[in-house]
Design a protein around this motif. Structure first.
Motif, PDB file in Angstrom:
ATOM      1  N   GLY A   1       0.781  -1.231   0.000  1.00  0.00           N
ATOM      2  CA  GLY A   1       0.000   0.000   0.000  1.00  0.00           C
ATOM      3  C   GLY A   1       0.809   1.276   0.000  1.00  0.00           C
ATOM      4  N   HIS A   2       2.075   1.200  -0.355  1.00  0.00           N
ATOM      5  CA  HIS A   2       2.908   2.401  -0.449  1.00  0.00           C
ATOM      6  C   HIS A   2       2.750   2.968  -1.855  1.00  0.00           C
ATOM      7  CE1 HIS A   2       5.664   0.675   2.924  1.00  0.00           C
ATOM      8  NE2 HIS A   2       4.495   1.094   3.369  1.00  0.00           N
ATOM      9  N   PRO A   3       2.196   4.168  -2.000  1.00  0.00           N
ATOM     10  CA  PRO A   3       1.755   4.634  -3.312  1.00  0.00           C
ATOM     11  C   PRO A   3       2.798   5.246  -4.245  1.00  0.00           C
ATOM     12  CG  PRO A   3       1.157   6.228  -1.643  1.00  0.00           C
ATOM     13  CD  PRO A   3       1.756   5.055  -0.927  1.00  0.00           C
ATOM     14  N   ILE A   4       3.863   5.838  -3.719  1.00  0.00           N
ATOM     15  CA  ILE A   4       4.744   6.629  -4.588  1.00  0.00           C
ATOM     16  C   ILE A   4       6.150   6.049  -4.666  1.00  0.00           C
ATOM     17  CG2 ILE A   4       5.790   8.908  -4.950  1.00  0.00           C
ATOM     18  CD1 ILE A   4       3.294  10.132  -3.749  1.00  0.00           C
ATOM     19  N   VAL A   5       6.623   5.947  -5.916  1.00  0.00           N
ATOM     20  CA  VAL A   5       7.998   5.522  -6.181  1.00  0.00           C
ATOM     21  C   VAL A   5       8.725   6.640  -6.910  1.00  0.00           C
ATOM     22  CG1 VAL A   5       7.532   3.045  -6.281  1.00  0.00           C
ATOM     23  CG2 VAL A   5       7.390   4.405  -8.374  1.00  0.00           C
ATOM     24  N   GLN A   6      10.033   6.568  -6.836  1.00  0.00           N
ATOM     25  CA  GLN A   6      10.895   7.466  -7.603  1.00  0.00           C
ATOM     26  C   GLN A   6      11.774   6.595  -8.473  1.00  0.00           C
ATOM     27  OE1 GLN A   6      12.687  10.753  -5.492  1.00  0.00           O
ATOM     28  NE2 GLN A   6      14.600  10.500  -6.593  1.00  0.00           N
ATOM     29  N   SER A   7      12.094   7.074  -9.670  1.00  0.00           N
ATOM     30  CA  SER A   7      13.022   6.329 -10.504  1.00  0.00           C
ATOM     31  C   SER A   7      14.327   6.153  -9.732  1.00  0.00           C
ATOM     32  CB  SER A   7      13.292   7.073 -11.809  1.00  0.00           C
ATOM     33  OG  SER A   7      14.302   6.392 -12.530  1.00  0.00           O
ATOM     34  N   PHE A   8      14.883   4.959  -9.811  1.00  0.00           N
ATOM     35  CA  PHE A   8      16.163   4.676  -9.155  1.00  0.00           C
ATOM     36  C   PHE A   8      17.253   4.533 -10.217  1.00  0.00           C
ATOM     37  CE2 PHE A   8      18.834   1.915  -6.223  1.00  0.00           C
ATOM     38  CZ  PHE A   8      19.116   2.935  -5.334  1.00  0.00           C
ATOM     39  N   GLN A   9      17.003   5.117 -11.384  1.00  0.00           N
ATOM     40  CA  GLN A   9      17.979   5.098 -12.466  1.00  0.00           C
ATOM     41  C   GLN A   9      18.875   6.330 -12.363  1.00  0.00           C
ATOM     42  OE1 GLN A   9      17.022   1.731 -13.174  1.00  0.00           O
ATOM     43  NE2 GLN A   9      18.277   2.494 -14.844  1.00  0.00           N
ATOM     44  N   PRO A  10      20.165   6.173 -12.593  1.00  0.00           N
ATOM     45  CA  PRO A  10      21.071   7.325 -12.558  1.00  0.00           C
ATOM     46  C   PRO A  10      20.605   8.413 -13.526  1.00  0.00           C
ATOM     47  CG  PRO A  10      22.311   5.281 -12.675  1.00  0.00           C
ATOM     48  CD  PRO A  10      20.861   4.920 -12.884  1.00  0.00           C
TER      49      PRO A  10
END
Length: 94
Positions: free
Chosen positions: A71-80
């Motif tokens: 249920g964690h809604p937000i991700v960030q790109s983990f690409q350099p």
């Protein structure tokens, strides 16, 4: 790079309240893919707990699975070189 800190501007998405200052749990790759030996295409960082999962273009789509189950809604790109964020609930950039 600091993760979980808002990237300028005002964001209307109510799920940004879930964003925390996180440390990537498995900076070397997708947590589940590393365990099962599966490949991934790109990585996403959960901005609530630091889970590193693979993107929707990857065979297993672990980042989306984590968002759905935990249920964690937000991700960030983990690409350099990338710093965008995505809300799985609203299916929108934040």
């Amino acid at each position: 790079m600091t993760f979980g800190i808002p990237i300028g501007g005002t964001v209307a998405d109510p799920h940004v309240s879930w964003i925390r200052d996180v440390t990537p749990g498995t900076p070397e790759g997708c947590q589940e893919c590393l365990q099962i030996g599966s490949p991934w295409v790109h990585l996403r960082l959960c901005l609530t707990c630091g889970h590193v999962g693979c993107c929707d273009s990857s065979p297993m789509r672990h980042a989306r699975g984590h968002a759905g189950v935990v249920g964690h809604p937000i991700v960030q790109s983990f690409q350099p070189g990338e710093d965008w964020r995505w809300c799985f609930v609203d299916e929108a950039f934040v």
